[in-house]
Design an enzyme around this catalytic site. Structure first.
Site, PDB file in Angstrom:
ATOM      1  N   SER A  20       0.836  -1.205   0.000  1.00 50.40           N
ATOM      2  CA  SER A  20       0.000   0.000   0.000  1.00 50.40           C
ATOM      3  C   SER A  20       0.867   1.250   0.000  1.00 50.40           C
ATOM      4  O   SER A  20       1.649   1.479   0.926  1.00 50.40           O
ATOM      5  CB  SER A  20      -0.914   0.026   1.221  1.00 50.40           C
ATOM      6  OG  SER A  20      -1.489   1.312   1.320  1.00 50.40           O
TER       7      SER A  20
ATOM      8  N   HIS B 143      -1.148  -1.220  -4.306  1.00 51.20           N
ATOM      9  CA  HIS B 143      -2.416  -0.912  -3.647  1.00 51.20           C
ATOM     10  C   HIS B 143      -2.481   0.596  -3.411  1.00 51.20           C
ATOM     11  O   HIS B 143      -1.583   1.182  -2.816  1.00 51.20           O
ATOM     12  CB  HIS B 143      -2.521  -1.678  -2.325  1.00 51.20           C
ATOM     13  CG  HIS B 143      -3.869  -1.584  -1.684  1.00 51.20           C
ATOM     14  ND1 HIS B 143      -4.956  -2.306  -2.118  1.00 51.20           N
ATOM     15  CD2 HIS B 143      -4.305  -0.832  -0.644  1.00 51.20           C
ATOM     16  CE1 HIS B 143      -6.007  -2.013  -1.368  1.00 51.20           C
ATOM     17  NE2 HIS B 143      -5.635  -1.110  -0.459  1.00 51.20           N
TER      18      HIS B 143
ATOM     19  N   ASP C 198      -4.767   3.675  -1.974  1.00 48.07           N
ATOM     20  CA  ASP C 198      -5.880   3.971  -1.064  1.00 48.07           C
ATOM     21  C   ASP C 198      -6.345   5.405  -1.230  1.00 48.07           C
ATOM     22  O   ASP C 198      -5.605   6.344  -0.936  1.00 48.07           O
ATOM     23  CB  ASP C 198      -5.419   3.775   0.394  1.00 48.07           C
ATOM     24  CG  ASP C 198      -5.240   2.317   0.742  1.00 48.07           C
ATOM     25  OD1 ASP C 198      -6.219   1.553   0.614  1.00 48.07           O
ATOM     26  OD2 ASP C 198      -4.118   1.931   1.145  1.00 48.07           O
TER      27      ASP C 198
ATOM     28  N   MET D  39      -9.039   8.202   0.013  1.00 48.89           N
ATOM     29  CA  MET D  39      -9.951   8.516   1.135  1.00 48.89           C
ATOM     30  C   MET D  39     -10.511   9.909   0.964  1.00 48.89           C
ATOM     31  O   MET D  39      -9.774  10.842   0.635  1.00 48.89           O
ATOM     32  CB  MET D  39      -9.167   8.454   2.451  1.00 48.89           C
ATOM     33  CG  MET D  39      -8.496   7.127   2.678  1.00 48.89           C
ATOM     34  SD  MET D  39      -7.515   7.172   4.178  1.00 48.89           S
ATOM     35  CE  MET D  39      -6.809   5.516   4.125  1.00 48.89           C
TER      36      MET D  39
ATOM     37  N   HIS E 123      -8.335   1.177  -4.155  1.00 49.62           N
ATOM     38  CA  HIS E 123      -9.326   0.941  -3.099  1.00 49.62           C
ATOM     39  C   HIS E 123      -9.898   2.287  -2.710  1.00 49.62           C
ATOM     40  O   HIS E 123      -9.202   3.104  -2.123  1.00 49.62           O
ATOM     41  CB  HIS E 123      -8.591   0.261  -1.925  1.00 49.62           C
ATOM     42  CG  HIS E 123      -9.395   0.113  -0.678  1.00 49.62           C
ATOM     43  ND1 HIS E 123      -8.797  -0.091   0.562  1.00 49.62           N
ATOM     44  CD2 HIS E 123     -10.737   0.121  -0.448  1.00 49.62           C
ATOM     45  CE1 HIS E 123      -9.735  -0.200   1.476  1.00 49.62           C
ATOM     46  NE2 HIS E 123     -10.920  -0.067   0.906  1.00 49.62           N
TER      47      HIS E 123
ATOM     48  N   MET F 162     -12.221   4.579  -0.596  1.00 53.12           N
ATOM     49  CA  MET F 162     -12.998   4.775   0.629  1.00 53.12           C
ATOM     50  C   MET F 162     -13.695   6.117   0.476  1.00 53.12           C
ATOM     51  O   MET F 162     -13.311   7.138   1.037  1.00 53.12           O
ATOM     52  CB  MET F 162     -12.047   4.739   1.837  1.00 53.12           C
ATOM     53  CG  MET F 162     -11.522   3.322   2.097  1.00 53.12           C
ATOM     54  SD  MET F 162      -9.919   3.288   2.921  1.00 53.12           S
ATOM     55  CE  MET F 162      -8.848   3.318   1.480  1.00 53.12           C
TER      56      MET F 162
ATOM     57  N   MET G  48     -11.706  -5.883   4.971  1.00 57.99           N
ATOM     58  CA  MET G  48     -10.946  -4.943   5.809  1.00 57.99           C
ATOM     59  C   MET G  48     -10.652  -5.630   7.147  1.00 57.99           C
ATOM     60  O   MET G  48     -11.564  -6.074   7.836  1.00 57.99           O
ATOM     61  CB  MET G  48     -11.762  -3.673   6.080  1.00 57.99           C
ATOM     62  CG  MET G  48     -11.856  -2.670   4.956  1.00 57.99           C
ATOM     63  SD  MET G  48     -10.319  -1.985   4.280  1.00 57.99           S
ATOM     64  CE  MET G  48      -9.315  -1.635   5.693  1.00 57.99           C
TER      65      MET G  48
ATOM     66  N   GLY H  21      -3.180   3.865   7.887  1.00 56.82           N
ATOM     67  CA  GLY H  21      -2.232   2.759   7.857  1.00 56.82           C
ATOM     68  C   GLY H  21      -1.726   2.481   9.266  1.00 56.82           C
ATOM     69  O   GLY H  21      -1.968   3.259  10.201  1.00 56.82           O
ATOM     70  N   GLY H  22      -1.045   1.363   9.425  1.00 58.24           N
ATOM     71  CA  GLY H  22      -0.356   1.066  10.675  1.00 58.24           C
ATOM     72  C   GLY H  22      -1.243   0.705  11.853  1.00 58.24           C
ATOM     73  O   GLY H  22      -0.824   0.820  13.010  1.00 58.24           O
TER      74      GLY H  22
ATOM     75  N   ASP I 293      -6.865  -6.595   3.895  1.00 60.00           N
ATOM     76  CA  ASP I 293      -6.257  -5.259   3.927  1.00 60.00           C
ATOM     77  C   ASP I 293      -6.299  -4.680   5.338  1.00 60.00           C
ATOM     78  O   ASP I 293      -7.378  -4.426   5.874  1.00 60.00           O
ATOM     79  CB  ASP I 293      -7.025  -4.348   2.953  1.00 60.00           C
ATOM     80  CG  ASP I 293      -6.426  -2.960   2.830  1.00 60.00           C
ATOM     81  OD1 ASP I 293      -5.336  -2.720   3.373  1.00 60.00           O
ATOM     82  OD2 ASP I 293      -7.068  -2.119   2.169  1.00 60.00           O
ATOM     83  N   GLY I 294      -5.118  -4.467   5.893  1.00 60.70           N
ATOM     84  CA  GLY I 294      -5.013  -3.788   7.185  1.00 60.70           C
ATOM     85  C   GLY I 294      -4.311  -4.619   8.232  1.00 60.70           C
ATOM     86  O   GLY I 294      -4.736  -5.730   8.544  1.00 60.70           O
ATOM     87  N   GLY I 295      -3.192  -4.108   8.729  1.00 61.99           N
ATOM     88  CA  GLY I 295      -2.502  -4.792   9.828  1.00 61.99           C
ATOM     89  C   GLY I 295      -1.834  -6.105   9.452  1.00 61.99           C
ATOM     90  O   GLY I 295      -1.506  -6.911  10.327  1.00 61.99           O
TER      91      GLY I 295
ATOM     92  N   GLY J 135       1.088  -2.199   4.083  1.00 61.72           N
ATOM     93  CA  GLY J 135       1.609  -0.840   4.008  1.00 61.72           C
ATOM     94  C   GLY J 135       2.763  -0.652   4.961  1.00 61.72           C
ATOM     95  O   GLY J 135       3.940  -0.672   4.578  1.00 61.72           O
TER      96      GLY J 135
END
Ligand code: DX5
Ligand code: ZN
Length: 217
Positions: free
Chosen positions: A8, A33, A35, A37, A66, A68, A137, A144-145, A175-177, A197
């Site tokens: 990401s 990826h 993102d 937003m 992606h 959002m 998700m 991120g993070g 996606d995420g973590g 990411g």
């Protein structure tokens, strides 16, 4: 199929974006990826079309975008023109999801749908055959993070069963973590694409970290 890795760019150094894109070009990563937003659907704003166009100029791998964004129908054409290869909208942001998915495909992009952590995967049962990708998700979208939500492990096999039962070709993206401690379990659970990411960009050797994430065992 072997799983795919999609770093990401949200965690890239935006002042050195070309350098970070070339790092990914030269790595074992499969997709970029991206993102987006809008500050409405999620409590954060990332970047828009000019930045996606700049990424596209240098990227040698597909852009997995992606979004959002509330009411994404307003922007589908612009994402195509900016260079999106795969366009993923949020289930929670689309009143007429079927229409949105058809519009994405009519523009020549692959169509994905993302689910927030609280949205059950069986919400997609009546549209799964039309999808190229489902993005689960594993954090609340916006930043991120963040810490991985463990319930994700339960959602993947349920989605896998729906995909099998309907003979859908949809890939499962998480996606995420995603990190070096959980990526193997996610692949074993049935994930086809892992977004990473922070794990990639905060590591001292991102190319090596991507190679590790690509390893099956
Ligand atoms: C979160 C984004 C993610 C994020 C992942 O809203 O959709 O793609 O960048 O970042 P990490 O891997 O750091 O959780
Ligand atoms: Zn994302």
């Amino acid at each position: 199929m072997k799983h795919l890795i999609a770093p990401s760019l949200l965690s890239a150094d935006f002042a050195n974006l070309q350098r970070d894109i070339e790092m990914i070009n030269g790595s074992e990563a499969d997709w970029f990826h991206v993102d987006v937003m809008d500050g409405m659907f999620v409590p954060n704003i990332s970047f828009g079309f000019p930045v996606i166009k700049a990424i596209k100029k240098h990227a040698t791998k597909p852009l997995d975008v992606h979004i959002m964004v509330e009411n994404p129908d307003r922007y589908l054409q612009q994402f195509k023109e900016a260079g999106a290869d795969i366009l993923t909208v949020h289930y929670e942001a689309c009143t007429h999801l079927h229409r949105t998915v058809q519009a994405i495909k009519a523009l020549g992009m692959k169509a994905g749908v993302a689910l927030n952590p609280h949205t059950p995967v069986n919400s997609l049962i009546d549209i799964i055959e039309d999808l190229d990708l489902v993005l689960i998700m594993s954090v609340n979208p916006g930043f991120g993070g963040q810490k991985f939500i463990e319930n994700t492990y339960h959602k993947i096999p349920v989605l896998k069963d729906i995909i099998r039962a309907t003979k859908s070709n949809a890939l499962i993206e998480v996606d995420g973590g995603v990190d070096l401690n959980n990526y193997k379990k996610l692949i074993e659970s049935g994930a086809n694409v892992l977004v990473a990411g922070n794990t990639v960009f905060s590591s001292s050797n991102p190319v090596q970290t991507i190679a590790t994430l690509k390893k099956q065992e």
